[in-house]
Design an enzyme around this catalytic site. Sequence first.
Site, mmCIF file in Angstrom:
data_model
loop_
_atom_site.group_PDB
_atom_site.id
_atom_site.type_symbol
_atom_site.label_atom_id
_atom_site.label_comp_id
_atom_site.label_asym_id
_atom_site.label_seq_id
_atom_site.Cartn_x
_atom_site.Cartn_y
_atom_site.Cartn_z
ATOM 1 N N CYS A 131 17.603 -23.025 -12.336
ATOM 2 C CA CYS A 131 18.768 -22.395 -11.709
ATOM 3 C C CYS A 131 18.323 -21.557 -10.509
ATOM 4 O O CYS A 131 17.882 -20.414 -10.671
ATOM 5 C CB CYS A 131 19.503 -21.524 -12.733
ATOM 6 S SG CYS A 131 20.882 -20.626 -12.024
ATOM 7 N N CYS A 134 20.204 -18.263 -10.101
ATOM 8 C CA CYS A 134 19.856 -17.197 -11.057
ATOM 9 C C CYS A 134 18.486 -16.596 -10.727
ATOM 10 O O CYS A 134 18.291 -15.396 -10.819
ATOM 11 C CB CYS A 134 19.796 -17.736 -12.489
ATOM 12 S SG CYS A 134 21.059 -18.921 -12.918
ATOM 13 N N ASP A 135 17.523 -17.429 -10.378
ATOM 14 C CA ASP A 135 16.128 -16.981 -10.299
ATOM 15 C C ASP A 135 15.544 -16.933 -8.884
ATOM 16 O O ASP A 135 14.429 -16.453 -8.699
ATOM 17 C CB ASP A 135 15.236 -17.914 -11.145
ATOM 18 C CG ASP A 135 15.648 -17.904 -12.604
ATOM 19 O OD1 ASP A 135 16.187 -16.873 -13.056
ATOM 20 O OD2 ASP A 135 15.447 -18.918 -13.287
#
Length: 307
Positions: A131, A134-135
């Site tokens: 992701c 997200c990261d």
Amino acid sequence: MIYDILIAGAGTAGLTAGIYAGRSGKSVLIFEGAFPGGAIITSPFIENYPAIKTISGPEFANEMVQQAENAGAKIVYEKIIGADIEGDIKKITTSSGEYLGKTLIIATGTVRRKLGVKNEVEFTGRGVSYCAYCDGAFFRNQTATVVGGGNTALEDAIYLANICKKVYIIHRRDSFKGEETLSKKVFETENIEFIPDTVVEEIIGDDVLKEIKVKNLKTGEFKTIETEGLFVAVGQKAQNEIFSPPVDTDDSGYVKATEDCSTNIPGVYAAGDCRVKTLRQLITASADGAAAVTSATQYINKINGGK
Ligand SMILES: Cc1cc2nc3c(=O)[nH]c(=O)nc-3n(C[C@H](O)[C@H](O)[C@H](O)COP(=O)(O)OP(=O)(O)OC[C@H]3O[C@@H](n4cnc5c(N)ncnc54)[C@H](O)[C@@H]3O)c2cc1C
């Protein structure tokens, strides 16, 4: 209590179903085992949904959740771990207990596929991610590598290029299969480098990811690429094991459903990415959510004797 409609999954399909069910006066319970909004919360931007020029994935998800709740849908944040759905009353089990419904809409979406290469599991969370949204921030001013050639891989590369010093995008073919507009954007972005005809063979590091070993499929040559982040975007897979059997699926685990979202089990419907279809997008997931509720409502009216 026996709900009119139980919905497995609060993604775009499940939440749209929640909006339609709530607005038609049905009692409806949506189960969500991870994050409300589903897969789209990992998308930095959406630009292909009619009437919305551009919106971020989390904003889009948030709007849907509010709209479903305002319509009367109740969301329970519990993962479904069992299902007994062949009888007239559908029984759903979560870690907190059992829930009953007259109908069930399966809207479980998909999960990202793994690369299946050496050390992938060991370095997940230590450089390997599924992701970018997200990261990505963990790799600010560093080098990141995206693997894949579809829309998700292209979007990931474009998003990461704003954060990272350098972004490689590795694909096993010599051209992308994602949308032309995204592909054009990737080629126009200075700090993105496309490495075609190439696959990842091994992930290498100590405490964290340091480099990847790759193979050129045309020349057979191996080389290593230094990278702090590896973002895997090589497709999705279904997650319908809880319902199948008895629900019929294809060989890849996608639920077989008709145009009106009916499955082989009376009173059980499938909506969105979890079912067999050619286009897995927000708009088709929404359309399925609406169609599934219409079918479920007709079924409930029929078992109620036309009342
Ligand atoms: C990075 C990315 C970018 C994208 N960008 C776009 C875009 O720009 N435009 C576009 O049209 N589409 C885009 N898509 C595709 C779009 O997100 C999907 O088509 C859409 O989310 C499908 O919705 P869905 O409800 O079928 O499944 P999902 O959104 O996957 O939702 C399924 C939900 O079910 C839940 N669930 C699964 N199993 C259980 C269980 N056992 N118990 C409880 N809950 C469960 C999951 O946690 C999840 O929240 C993108 C996808 C990704 C990954």
